[in-house]
Design a protein around this motif. Structure first.
Motif, short mmCIF file in Angstrom:
data_model
loop_
_atom_site.label_atom_id
_atom_site.label_comp_id
_atom_site.label_asym_id
_atom_site.label_seq_id
_atom_site.Cartn_x
_atom_site.Cartn_y
_atom_site.Cartn_z
N UNK A 1 0.71 -1.21 0.05
CA UNK A 1 0.35 0.01 -0.10
C UNK A 1 0.79 1.07 0.00
N UNK A 2 2.03 1.22 0.70
CA UNK A 2 2.78 2.15 0.37
C UNK A 2 3.32 2.47 -0.80
N UNK A 3 3.68 1.16 -1.34
CA UNK A 3 4.51 1.59 -2.50
C UNK A 3 2.91 2.16 -3.97
N UNK A 4 1.89 1.70 -3.75
CA UNK A 4 0.92 2.21 -3.82
C UNK A 4 0.90 3.67 -4.36
N UNK A 5 0.63 4.38 -2.91
CA UNK A 5 1.26 5.36 -2.40
C UNK A 5 1.62 6.68 -2.66
N UNK A 6 3.15 5.64 -3.32
CA UNK A 6 4.30 6.90 -4.09
C UNK A 6 5.11 7.15 -2.85
N UNK A 7 4.94 6.17 -1.79
CA UNK A 7 5.75 6.67 -0.27
C UNK A 7 6.68 6.29 -0.63
N UNK A 8 7.24 5.06 -1.42
CA UNK A 8 8.66 4.54 -0.64
C UNK A 8 9.72 4.91 -1.71
N UNK A 9 9.34 5.54 -2.82
CA UNK A 9 9.69 6.57 -3.70
C UNK A 9 10.47 8.13 -3.35
N UNK A 10 9.31 8.40 -1.63
CA UNK A 10 9.19 10.33 -2.42
C UNK A 10 11.03 10.86 -2.18
N UNK A 11 11.88 10.35 -1.63
CA UNK A 11 13.35 10.69 -1.30
C UNK A 11 14.24 10.98 -2.73
N UNK A 12 13.65 9.69 -4.06
CA UNK A 12 14.08 9.60 -5.49
C UNK A 12 13.46 10.48 -6.20
N UNK A 13 14.18 11.05 -7.07
CA UNK A 13 14.34 12.50 -8.25
C UNK A 13 13.24 11.55 -9.61
N UNK A 14 13.03 11.88 -10.66
CA UNK A 14 12.10 11.79 -11.31
C UNK A 14 12.10 10.54 -11.98
N UNK A 15 13.81 10.50 -12.40
CA UNK A 15 13.90 9.96 -13.02
C UNK A 15 14.11 8.10 -12.84
N UNK A 16 13.44 8.26 -11.51
CA UNK A 16 13.85 7.07 -11.27
C UNK A 16 12.48 6.46 -10.37
N UNK A 17 11.41 7.67 -10.79
CA UNK A 17 10.05 7.68 -10.60
C UNK A 17 9.61 7.98 -9.03
N UNK A 18 10.55 8.86 -8.74
CA UNK A 18 10.14 9.34 -6.92
C UNK A 18 9.31 10.78 -7.62
N UNK A 19 9.34 11.90 -6.26
CA UNK A 19 9.02 12.92 -5.71
C UNK A 19 10.03 13.46 -5.57
N UNK A 20 11.19 12.84 -5.24
CA UNK A 20 11.87 14.14 -6.04
C UNK A 20 11.96 15.39 -4.01
N UNK A 21 11.20 14.85 -3.36
CA UNK A 21 10.90 15.20 -1.76
C UNK A 21 12.00 14.93 -0.79
N UNK A 22 12.43 15.63 0.05
CA UNK A 22 13.48 15.88 0.84
C UNK A 22 13.05 14.93 2.65
N UNK A 23 14.37 15.45 3.26
CA UNK A 23 13.95 14.66 4.86
C UNK A 23 12.83 14.73 5.32
#
Length: 398
Positions: free
Chosen positions: A49-71
């Motif tokens: 469920x965390x993966x479906x909500x994109x919460x496992x990729x919060x800190x990753x850049x767009x090129x890796x499918x993330x949101x590009x957020x911070x600590x």
């Protein structure tokens, strides 16, 4: 100065509240009633469920499918996770992928980051050293070999095995204790020390040759692992040698632990307030008694101090902004408050709950066990007080 969270950070926290809304701590056996671990694995359904909500990729850049957020965004999510004692390696996997993105080579990043962000693989970090008190990077030695003729097959997850033809390799020896999720993660990020006194990070597959695990059980009832490295050969591409990589990862892990302590403390104080408002003595709710109200107020002050020091540390990590002390100073202050504060919160809660605090059918004892684990994780308050003292001696204020 603007201290409000950004829309993206608030959205991450809101998404986390939605995912964790249905999580109940009592869905696994009590650690007080089990001889071994409370479960053989972490909560894979919640992980999905965390993966479906994109919460496992919060800190990753767009090129890796993330949101590009911070600590800061990660800490907001961890705060929500700890309120329900979420049994997932969210901190460890997120921090490890962030470190790989910031300091790893192209091949390492391309092989792991996207899959980690989708929840397909799990990473953890061996951050407690051999004893839990000594620096983690001193528990493992790393020496580099040139292996022009060596060959090695990649493991099943895509990271390399020993050296590839014409490549080099590192040989790791040592022991890391209390590694979280060691039996469940696909890769362990292991800090190690080289002969010339540098810190490196090795990404080691759990089933890699030369890796031996021994079971350990935490106060929370979760299964940890003692990780033994016996001449484990790791390819160059799987070892991060960039200056500051381990220090940055350790700071992020410590700050994330402070966020977990804050969320847990907030939930426990809310439980205590609810109980004290309903429990009557002498015909009145005990919450109306001055002695009870003063104790609860003191714990509220603890939580606010934990919160402000947490966001200061997370902001320093996220922004890289300079300060009177290095960012590690703010991290140390946050950990001191988190360790001492969460202990005081749960102890007061146990006291004000009376017998209910020790009842294994009531969830407070679970929060107490998790609080003790968080208090000592990555060093107790005394260790961080000593580190802060060293920083103040090296960087006199004023």
């Amino acid at each position: 100065m603007d201290f409000t969270f950004t829309e993206e950070q608030q959205a991450a926290a809101e998404a986390a509240r939605g995912v964790f809304a249905g999580v109940v701590p009592d869905t696994v056996p009590s650690p007080a009633l089990t001889q071994g671990p409370v479960a053989d694995d972490f909560d894979r359904e919640l992980w999905a469920r965390l993966a479906s909500a994109d919460l496992l990729s919060l800190l990753l850049d767009e090129e890796f499918g993330g949101a590009g957020l911070d600590a800061i965004a990660l800490c907001l999510v961890l705060r929500e996770a700890s309120k329900v004692l979420a049994r997932v390696p969210l901190l460890e996997s997120s921090a490890a992928t962030a470190a790989l993105q910031a300091y790893g080579g192209p091949e390492l990043k391309s092989s792991l980051l996207t899959r980690a962000g989708r929840g397909e693989i799990v990473l953890t970090v061996a951050a407690n050293g051999r004893t839990g008190h000594d620096p983690a990077e001193l528990a493992v030695t790393a020496r580099q070999n040139d292996t022009a003729g060596a060959t090695g097959a990649g493991d099943e997850h895509g990271a390399s095995g020993a050296g590839e033809p014409g490549g080099g390799e590192w040989v790791l020896d040592g022991v890391q204790t209390v590694v979280p999720w060691a039996y469940d993660a696909d890769f362990v990020v292991v800090p190690a020390r080289t002969g010339d006194d540098r810190s490196v990070l090795a990404v080691v597959a759990r089933g890699h040759e030369g890796v031996v695990l021994a079971e350990q059980i935490s106060t929370t009832g979760e299964r940890l692992g003692e990780l033994r490295l016996e001449s484990a050969r790791i390819a160059d591409r799987d070892v991060i040698t960039a200056d500051g990589a381990w220090e940055w990862l350790r700071a992020l892990l410590t700050t994330g632990t402070c966020a977990q302590a804050l969320g847990l403390g907030e939930r426990v104080l809310a439980m205590t307030g609810d109980y004290a408002g309903k429990r009557e003595q002498f015909g009145h709710p005990i919450a109306t008694f001055q002695a009870v109200a003063v104790q609860a107020a003191d714990r509220y002050i603890d939580l606010r101090a934990m919160e402000v020091t947490l966001w200061q540390a997370a902001w320093r990590i996220a922004s890289g902004a300079p300060g009177a002390l290095p960012a590690s100073g703010d991290v140390a202050v946050a950990k001191i408050w988190a360790s001492e504060g969460v202990r005081r919160v749960v102890q007061t809660a146990q006291h004000l709950h009376g017998g209910f605090g020790a009842d294994v059918d009531y969830p407070l004892h679970r929060y107490h066990a998790w609080a003790k684990h968080l208090e000592l994780s990555l060093g107790p308050a005394a260790a961080h007080e000593e580190a802060l003292g060293d920083l103040l001696a090296a960087h006199p204020l004023g």
